[in-house]
Scaffold this motif. Structure first.
Motif, PDB file in Angstrom:
ATOM      1  N   GLN A 143      46.108  37.384  42.149  1.00  0.00           N
ATOM      2  CA  GLN A 143      47.452  37.027  42.276  1.00  0.00           C
ATOM      3  C   GLN A 143      47.966  36.579  40.680  1.00  0.00           C
ATOM      4  O   GLN A 143      49.000  36.684  40.336  1.00  0.00           O
ATOM      5  CB  GLN A 143      47.660  35.700  43.027  1.00  0.00           C
ATOM      6  CG  GLN A 143      47.325  36.015  44.739  1.00  0.00           C
ATOM      7  CD  GLN A 143      47.293  34.763  45.459  1.00  0.00           C
ATOM      8  OE1 GLN A 143      47.126  33.719  44.968  1.00  0.00           O
ATOM      9  NE2 GLN A 143      47.282  35.062  46.693  1.00  0.00           N
ATOM     10  N   ALA A 178      38.063  34.028  48.099  1.00  0.00           N
ATOM     11  CA  ALA A 178      39.225  33.211  47.459  1.00  0.00           C
ATOM     12  C   ALA A 178      39.197  33.388  46.074  1.00  0.00           C
ATOM     13  O   ALA A 178      40.556  33.450  45.555  1.00  0.00           O
ATOM     14  CB  ALA A 178      39.081  31.752  48.048  1.00  0.00           C
ATOM     15  N   LEU A 179      38.402  33.240  45.537  1.00  0.00           N
ATOM     16  CA  LEU A 179      38.627  33.216  43.965  1.00  0.00           C
ATOM     17  C   LEU A 179      39.248  34.783  43.473  1.00  0.00           C
ATOM     18  O   LEU A 179      39.816  34.856  42.561  1.00  0.00           O
ATOM     19  CB  LEU A 179      37.187  33.002  42.936  1.00  0.00           C
ATOM     20  CG  LEU A 179      37.184  33.131  41.831  1.00  0.00           C
ATOM     21  CD1 LEU A 179      38.183  32.183  40.913  1.00  0.00           C
ATOM     22  CD2 LEU A 179      35.772  32.869  41.209  1.00  0.00           C
ATOM     23  N   CYS A 188      40.626  36.675  45.310  1.00  0.00           N
ATOM     24  CA  CYS A 188      42.069  36.770  45.619  1.00  0.00           C
ATOM     25  C   CYS A 188      42.975  35.831  44.727  1.00  0.00           C
ATOM     26  O   CYS A 188      44.092  36.359  44.271  1.00  0.00           O
ATOM     27  CB  CYS A 188      42.469  36.114  47.117  1.00  0.00           C
ATOM     28  SG  CYS A 188      44.144  36.086  47.651  1.00  0.00           S
ATOM     29  N   GLU A 189      42.590  34.751  44.209  1.00  0.00           N
ATOM     30  CA  GLU A 189      43.311  33.974  43.207  1.00  0.00           C
ATOM     31  C   GLU A 189      43.568  34.628  42.055  1.00  0.00           C
ATOM     32  O   GLU A 189      44.667  34.653  41.476  1.00  0.00           O
ATOM     33  CB  GLU A 189      42.733  32.655  43.069  1.00  0.00           C
ATOM     34  CG  GLU A 189      43.598  31.664  42.233  1.00  0.00           C
ATOM     35  CD  GLU A 189      42.670  30.118  42.214  1.00  0.00           C
ATOM     36  OE1 GLU A 189      42.881  29.494  43.314  1.00  0.00           O
ATOM     37  OE2 GLU A 189      41.800  29.945  41.514  1.00  0.00           O
TER      38      GLU A 189
END
Length: 263
Positions: free
Chosen positions: A166, A159-160, A162-163
């Motif tokens: 982004q 998730a990190l 991906c963040e």
């Protein structure tokens, strides 16, 4: 049994980074162990700073990391290596140990990452390395607390990454997923397949993966097919393979299960 900067895999990783010219910051509760390691590394000409910290306590992490950023400045690579295993079945594991496993294995990684991330984002440069485990992809009976924390570590890393993507930040995130090692907190563990890893091989593969900016570092390499098998096989068939590979009582001989210091 714990994995820390001053011991076992953490100690070996520190040496590998030092041999490649890195200046080190060691954050660990074991100040004496860190001091011995630091003296050895300074002998080869690399700078080392030591900060004593109980990584199960968020306020202490924040205080220590504020000192680190004030004294040293920006951190280029953060390796979240601290970890613990109880090697007890869920019902036999005291609540205080379960909480300690979660605090050290995943929450410490989150708090440490939050501390260094602003500087990395400002410079658009950095690398977060989370030492997880193959148990972050495969739930293992007798290691419920460990598997839970390592699944969290894998998810946190994904998730990190991906963040940050982004946000268009050029900050690397790697999660390391080795099978059982024959040293440290898994010393004494038995596994039919794959065989427990030799530490030198594991460290070599970890460093190779970090230097190549790999997002997920499976050790041995062929364990990268584990998520595919898990996705395509019926649940019962996959669980049967895992049970055969690890044996029915994997935690029986793990020395961490006999370490009263976990309390």
């Amino acid at each position: 049994m714990e994995e820390r900067a001053a011991n076992n895999i953490g100690r070996m990783l520190a040496w590998e980074f030092a041999l490649r010219g890195a200046n080190l910051i060691l954050v660990d509760l074991d100040a004496d162990g860190c001091a011995n390691l630091a003296d050895s590394i300074r002998d080869i000409g690399q700078a080392v700073k030591i900060y004593q910290c109980d990584l199960t306590k968020r306020d202490e992490i924040n205080r220590v990391m504020a000192d680190v950023l004030r004294d040293v400045g920006n951190v280029d690579i953060l390796v979240n290596n601290a970890g613990i295993v109880s090697a007890r079945r869920l019902q036999d594991c005291p609540d205080v140990i379960i909480q300690r496993v979660m605090d050290l294995n995943i929450m410490a990684s989150i708090w440490m990452t939050k501390a260094v991330l602003p500087g990395m984002q400002q410079r658009n440069y950095g690398h977060i390395v989370n030492i997880a485990s193959l148990t972050g992809f495969i739930g293992i009976g007798g290691l419920v607390d460990l598997s839970t924390s390592k699944f969290a570590s894998v998810g946190f890393s994904e998730a990190l990454h991906c963040e940050l993507s982004q946000m268009k930040k050029d900050i690397k995130v790697s999660v390391v997923c080795p099978s059982l090692l024959d040293r440290g907190m898994f010393e004494g563990a038995k596994s039919r397949f794959p065989s427990p890893l030799q530490p030198k091989y594991a460290i070599s593969e970890i460093m190779k993966g970090i230097l190549q900016d790999q997002e997920v570092i499976f050790i041995p390499w062929y364990m990268q097919f584990t998520p595919i098998l898990k996705a395509v096989l019926p649940v019962g068939a996959f669980n049967a393979i895992v049970s055969f590979s690890t044996g029915m009582d994997i935690m029986k001989n793990i020395k961490g299960s006999k370490n009263s210091s976990l309390l």
